[in-house]
Design a protein around this motif. Sequence first.
Motif, short mmCIF file in Angstrom:
data_model
loop_
_atom_site.label_atom_id
_atom_site.label_comp_id
_atom_site.label_asym_id
_atom_site.label_seq_id
_atom_site.Cartn_x
_atom_site.Cartn_y
_atom_site.Cartn_z
N LEU A 30 40.95 41.74 51.32
CA LEU A 30 42.37 41.41 51.44
C LEU A 30 43.24 42.50 50.81
CD1 LEU A 30 42.31 37.59 50.58
CD2 LEU A 30 42.38 38.63 52.85
N ALA A 31 42.85 42.96 49.62
CA ALA A 31 43.61 44.01 48.93
C ALA A 31 43.66 45.30 49.74
CB ALA A 31 43.02 44.26 47.55
N GLN A 32 42.57 45.63 50.38
CA GLN A 32 42.54 46.83 51.22
C GLN A 32 43.44 46.65 52.44
OE1 GLN A 32 38.26 46.94 51.64
NE2 GLN A 32 38.06 48.58 50.12
N LEU A 33 43.43 45.47 53.02
CA LEU A 33 44.21 45.23 54.24
C LEU A 33 45.71 45.19 53.97
CD1 LEU A 33 41.97 42.52 55.96
CD2 LEU A 33 42.24 44.93 56.63
N VAL A 34 46.14 44.66 52.82
CA VAL A 34 47.59 44.56 52.56
C VAL A 34 48.19 45.90 52.16
CG1 VAL A 34 47.45 42.11 51.95
CG2 VAL A 34 47.42 43.86 50.12
N GLY A 35 47.35 46.84 51.77
CA GLY A 35 47.84 48.17 51.41
C GLY A 35 48.65 48.18 50.12
N GLU A 36 49.27 49.32 49.87
CA GLU A 36 49.99 49.53 48.61
C GLU A 36 51.20 48.63 48.45
OE1 GLU A 36 50.87 53.65 47.95
OE2 GLU A 36 48.80 54.25 48.35
N THR A 37 51.80 48.20 49.55
CA THR A 37 53.01 47.39 49.45
C THR A 37 52.74 45.89 49.60
OG1 THR A 37 53.44 47.65 51.82
CG2 THR A 37 54.45 49.26 50.33
N GLY A 38 51.48 45.52 49.76
CA GLY A 38 51.13 44.12 49.93
C GLY A 38 50.78 43.44 48.62
N ARG A 39 50.47 42.16 48.71
CA ARG A 39 50.15 41.38 47.52
C ARG A 39 49.07 40.36 47.85
NH1 ARG A 39 50.17 41.98 42.37
NH2 ARG A 39 50.84 40.22 41.14
N VAL A 40 48.14 40.18 46.91
CA VAL A 40 47.07 39.19 47.04
C VAL A 40 47.05 38.35 45.78
CG1 VAL A 40 44.57 38.84 47.28
CG2 VAL A 40 45.68 40.75 48.48
N TRP A 41 46.87 37.05 45.95
CA TRP A 41 46.64 36.13 44.84
C TRP A 41 45.20 35.65 44.97
CZ3 TRP A 41 51.05 36.45 47.65
CH2 TRP A 41 52.25 36.62 46.96
N ALA A 42 44.42 35.77 43.88
CA ALA A 42 43.02 35.35 43.90
C ALA A 42 42.78 34.35 42.77
CB ALA A 42 42.10 36.56 43.75
N PHE A 43 42.25 33.20 43.12
CA PHE A 43 42.02 32.11 42.18
C PHE A 43 40.54 31.91 41.93
CE2 PHE A 43 46.19 31.27 43.73
CZ PHE A 43 46.83 30.50 42.78
N ASP A 44 40.20 31.57 40.71
CA ASP A 44 38.87 31.05 40.40
C ASP A 44 38.95 30.31 39.07
OD1 ASP A 44 35.97 32.03 41.84
OD2 ASP A 44 35.88 30.76 40.06
N VAL A 45 38.12 29.29 38.92
CA VAL A 45 38.08 28.53 37.67
C VAL A 45 37.10 29.13 36.67
CG1 VAL A 45 38.82 26.37 38.75
CG2 VAL A 45 36.37 26.89 38.57
N GLN A 46 36.30 30.08 37.12
CA GLN A 46 35.28 30.66 36.25
C GLN A 46 35.69 32.07 35.80
OE1 GLN A 46 31.06 29.74 37.38
NE2 GLN A 46 32.05 29.15 39.32
N SER A 47 35.70 32.27 34.49
CA SER A 47 36.03 33.58 33.93
C SER A 47 35.09 34.66 34.45
CB SER A 47 35.96 33.54 32.40
OG SER A 47 36.89 32.62 31.90
N LYS A 48 33.81 34.32 34.57
CA LYS A 48 32.82 35.29 35.07
C LYS A 48 33.19 35.79 36.46
CE LYS A 48 27.93 35.64 36.35
NZ LYS A 48 26.65 34.92 36.49
N ALA A 49 33.63 34.89 37.31
CA ALA A 49 34.01 35.27 38.67
C ALA A 49 35.21 36.22 38.65
CB ALA A 49 34.33 34.03 39.50
N LEU A 50 36.19 35.89 37.86
CA LEU A 50 37.38 36.75 37.80
C LEU A 50 37.05 38.11 37.22
CD1 LEU A 50 40.05 34.12 36.74
CD2 LEU A 50 39.77 35.19 38.98
N ALA A 51 36.16 38.17 36.23
CA ALA A 51 35.76 39.46 35.66
C ALA A 51 35.03 40.30 36.70
CB ALA A 51 34.88 39.24 34.43
N GLN A 52 34.15 39.68 37.49
CA GLN A 52 33.44 40.42 38.54
C GLN A 52 34.41 40.90 39.61
OE1 GLN A 52 30.50 37.38 39.47
NE2 GLN A 52 28.93 38.50 38.36
N THR A 53 35.37 40.05 39.96
CA THR A 53 36.37 40.43 40.95
C THR A 53 37.21 41.59 40.44
OG1 THR A 53 36.42 38.20 41.87
CG2 THR A 53 38.34 39.59 42.30
N GLN A 54 37.65 41.50 39.20
CA GLN A 54 38.48 42.56 38.62
C GLN A 54 37.73 43.89 38.61
OE1 GLN A 54 39.69 42.02 34.50
NE2 GLN A 54 41.52 43.24 34.87
N GLY A 55 36.46 43.86 38.24
CA GLY A 55 35.65 45.08 38.25
C GLY A 55 35.55 45.69 39.63
N ARG A 56 35.32 44.86 40.64
CA ARG A 56 35.21 45.33 42.02
C ARG A 56 36.53 45.95 42.49
NH1 ARG A 56 31.25 44.28 44.97
NH2 ARG A 56 30.62 42.41 43.85
N LEU A 57 37.64 45.31 42.14
CA LEU A 57 38.95 45.82 42.54
C LEU A 57 39.25 47.16 41.86
CD1 LEU A 57 40.96 42.48 42.36
CD2 LEU A 57 40.18 43.65 44.44
#
Length: 189
Positions: A38-65
């Motif tokens: 999603l972040a790649q598709l929206v480009g520099e001027t786009g916006r993505v909101w990503a939700f998760d209840v698990q800290s581990k998931a958000l940390a993995q997502t943040q690292g990937r981004l």
Amino acid sequence: MLLENILPFAHSLLRQALKAGGRALDATAGNGHDTLLLAQLVGETGRVWAFDVQSKALAQTQGRLKENGVDGRVALIHDGHENLLSYIDEPLDAAVFNFGWLPGGDKSCTTEAASSIRALTDTLGLLKEGGLAVAVLYPGHEAGRIEAEAIMQWAEALPQEAFAVLRYGFVNRRNAPPYLLAVEKLRQK
């Protein structure tokens, strides 16, 4: 294989629905694969909101981004997707839900029918006309079966004048294979 598996098909639909400058939701960030797309598709001027209840998931997502240089386009939210209206008040072009549990994580921590249906309903309210929500359902375990059945009942009740709902899945695979629901918003209510 000519017929795409579930996740690649979901991604091809998202590629059609989302352009540079778009707004998108990943309601179940997990390991961040959908969020990254999603972040790649929206480009520099786009916006993505990503939700998760698990800290581990958000940390993995943040690292990937960060690895891919797109972390500035994404708001990572440590909350349940059923609370998305507390964070998003902009119209969305696309949304993705990948239900179940965090791959490689605690299998007792799964998405649940009531909160998932609330999140799906709220997402459809945020979608622009022509916007798309895709949801991958996993009926192969008990909690997933219950959730999938409830979401199917919800989807079947959506008015056909306002939404087109597609079910995509393989019928000859063993062990209750996952399937995808794609919901296109045809017009505003």
